[in-house]
Design a protein around this motif. Structure first.
Motif, PDB file in Angstrom:
ATOM      1  N   ASN A  46       0.746  -1.268  -0.120  1.00 19.50           N
ATOM      2  CA  ASN A  46       0.111   0.073   0.261  1.00 19.50           C
ATOM      3  C   ASN A  46       1.134   1.350  -0.136  1.00 19.50           C
ATOM      4  O   ASN A  46       0.343   2.285  -0.864  1.00 19.50           O
ATOM      5  CB  ASN A  46      -0.889  -0.105   1.466  1.00 19.50           C
ATOM      6  CG  ASN A  46      -1.914   0.911   1.097  1.00 19.50           C
ATOM      7  OD1 ASN A  46      -1.839   2.090   0.724  1.00 19.50           O
ATOM      8  ND2 ASN A  46      -3.243   0.641   1.842  1.00 19.50           N
ATOM      9  N   GLN A  87       1.396   7.994   5.193  1.00 25.07           N
ATOM     10  CA  GLN A  87       0.607   7.261   5.869  1.00 25.07           C
ATOM     11  C   GLN A  87      -0.156   8.097   6.861  1.00 25.07           C
ATOM     12  O   GLN A  87      -1.109   7.731   7.232  1.00 25.07           O
ATOM     13  CB  GLN A  87       1.793   6.584   6.980  1.00 25.07           C
ATOM     14  CG  GLN A  87       2.280   5.287   6.163  1.00 25.07           C
ATOM     15  CD  GLN A  87       3.629   4.810   6.825  1.00 25.07           C
ATOM     16  OE1 GLN A  87       3.609   4.169   7.973  1.00 25.07           O
ATOM     17  NE2 GLN A  87       4.890   5.109   6.439  1.00 25.07           N
ATOM     18  N   LEU A  91      -3.725   6.874   5.207  1.00 27.20           N
ATOM     19  CA  LEU A  91      -4.071   5.799   6.061  1.00 27.20           C
ATOM     20  C   LEU A  91      -4.578   5.920   7.391  1.00 27.20           C
ATOM     21  O   LEU A  91      -3.591   6.542   8.168  1.00 27.20           O
ATOM     22  CB  LEU A  91      -2.709   4.733   6.081  1.00 27.20           C
ATOM     23  CG  LEU A  91      -2.181   4.451   4.593  1.00 27.20           C
ATOM     24  CD1 LEU A  91      -1.005   3.555   4.926  1.00 27.20           C
ATOM     25  CD2 LEU A  91      -3.182   3.904   3.806  1.00 27.20           C
TER      26      LEU A  91
END
Ligand SMILES: C[S@@+](CC[C@H](N)C(=O)[O-])C[C@H]1O[C@@H](n2cnc3c(N)ncnc32)[C@H](O)[C@@H]1O
Length: 442
Positions: A46, A87, A91
């Motif tokens: 990812n 991130q 995320l």
């Protein structure tokens, strides 16, 4: 570092940008030599895709926090910082302190305390100020920044497709892709295979554009007994539209001029009974992939391969074919969702160079085709230079060829213009693709 998903992501990203390596290949290589759990493998994957897909946005976020003296940070450090911001921003399940601590530690281990301090300071600064809103206009500059696509490509898409379609394409290419499989209908049926895979926990649904396609949102589809037994192959739905366009008969003699790794060769073979398919590729090592795929799918005895430059095929093969497929080398711009790095690797002059090669390959096929035989030309790109313009130049030069309508399923009616099929990555959430078909008159 071998078992740290964030460190491995930075290694993969550095190889992609330093060596122009393909992200999927680097990810697979690194994962094969690591002991990462499934969850960590997914995180690493990812991060790699996310950083490539949002590169410009991440650079834009990072820029204010790098002091002048630090502006020329080494590539790996730049990518480590971008991965951290990715991130933090994209995320939602990862706590910020984990991102900060891990990223600082990776920098420290790689280049010492100074690098660790720099990463820590930049990320704390970013956290303090928060995400910087992106400019919202439809200017080429802003579209390029928001979608992380080089400006020359945004210009090209707007010039060729108009602004509305260009925005639609740009808006679709940074979304996660699906996996699709083509069912080997000589070994099973679409319904039976769907049932088997559903029972195994794959969330499978039928393709809307190919009657032999199934779509799967996630899961490792190469690691099943059904795959090993050749009940299906992994193939994008758009690629499944090519073999039907050849209108193959059970006894057809088919030439697949650019065949590796053999996705379309095995599809062609699935229509044959007494016929045969000769599969060429310029790279010898790749012809093995075609043979392996042919064996696995149960078509080993009707596929023969040759390491041949298709531009020279007319001088090397002394036989004629009823059907010829030229699935040509191309810029691959239609694959930008699955291979996000392509947008950064391609240069404007590539399109012209590739067009020349495509025309040379097509020229070489002319005398290899029987009269009334059919020739199909396909690419996994949607720019006009490598598609409609190639078709026009080919027809202008070869007056004994006519363009004929591409055979297709009714769901694709809206994607046909002058008989040619063109699919954009935003249309059906597949790869972008182009197919044109010709008949030899005399
Ligand atoms: C788009 S890929 C083909 C994909 C394949 N048809 C499939 O469905 O799996 C193009 C292929 O053309 C090969 N190629 C490039 N230049 C070539 C040439 N001059 N002659 C023959 N093959 C060539 C590349 O090695 C590559 O495998």
């Amino acid at each position: 570092m071998k078992n740290n998903p964030r460190a491995l992501a930075v290694i993969a990203l550095t190889r992609v940008f330093q060596n122009k390596a393909y992200s999927n290949i680097e990810i697979n290589n690194l994962l094969q030599n690591s002991d990462l759990s499934d969850a960590d493998s997914r995180l690493m994957t990812n991060i790699v895709y996310g950083v490539i897909q949002h590169k410009y946005v991440l650079e834009y976020q990072l820029k204010p926090y790098l002091q002048d003296k630090d502006k020329k940070v080494e590539l790996w450090l730049d990518l480590l910082l971008m991965s951290a911001i990715y991130q933090l921003q994209f995320l939602d399940k990862i706590p910020a302190h984990a991102v900060l601590n891990e990223s600082t530690e990776i920098a420290k281990q790689k280049a010492g305390r100074g690098a660790g301090n720099l990463v820590n300071a930049v990320l704390r600064n970013y956290q303090r100020h928060g995400y910087k809103e992106l400019p919202k206009s439809d200017s080429v500059y802003d579209l390029s920044l928001r979608n992380s696509v080089p400006r020359w490509l945004v210009d090209l898409f707007i010039d060729q497709q108009g602004k509305a379609k260009a925005k639609e394409i740009l808006g679709s290419i940074n979304q996660p892709s699906h996996i699709s499989i083509r069912v080997n209908t000589n070994k099973t049926t679409v319904a039976d295979l769907k049932e088997i895979l559903d029972k195994k926990g794959f969330d499978v649904s039928p393709s809307k554009i190919s009657s032999v396609g199934l779509i799967c949102k996630s899961g490792n589809l190469v690691d099943t007994q059904e795959f090993r037994d050749g009940l299906y192959t992994i193939q994008d739905e758009s690629s499944m539209l090519v073999a039907p366009a050849l209108d193959i008969k059970p006894d057809s003699k088919v030439l697949d001029a650019c065949s590796a790794p053999g996705g379309k060769t095995t599809h062609i073979a699935s229509y044959l009974k007494d016929g045969e398919v000769v599969a060429l590729d310029i790279h010898k090592h790749k012809t093995k992939l075609v043979r392996d795929n042919g064996q696995r799918m149960g078509y080993g005895d009707i596929i023969s391969t040759g390491a041949v430059d298709a531009r020279k095929a007319k001088d090397l093969l002394n036989t004629k074919f009823d059907r010829i497929l030229v699935d040509a080398p191309c810029s691959g711009l239609g694959l930008m969702r699955r291979k996000p790095e392509l947008r950064f690797f391609r240069k404007p002059e590539d399109l012209e160079n590739l067009q020349r090669v495509q025309l040379e390959i097509l020229d070489s096929m002319v005398d290899l085709l029987e009269v009334n035989g059919k020739l199909v030309f396909s690419t996994c790109t949607f720019d006009d230079e490598e598609n409609e313009i190639v078709v026009k130049k080919f027809l202008d030069k070869h007056l004994n060829f006519d363009l004929i309508p591409v055979k297709h399923e009714p769901a694709l009616d809206g994607s046909i213009t002058h008989g040619m099929l063109k699919i954009f990555p935003s249309d059906y959430f597949t790869d972008g693709f182009f197919v044109a078909a010709f008949v030899r008159k005399n």
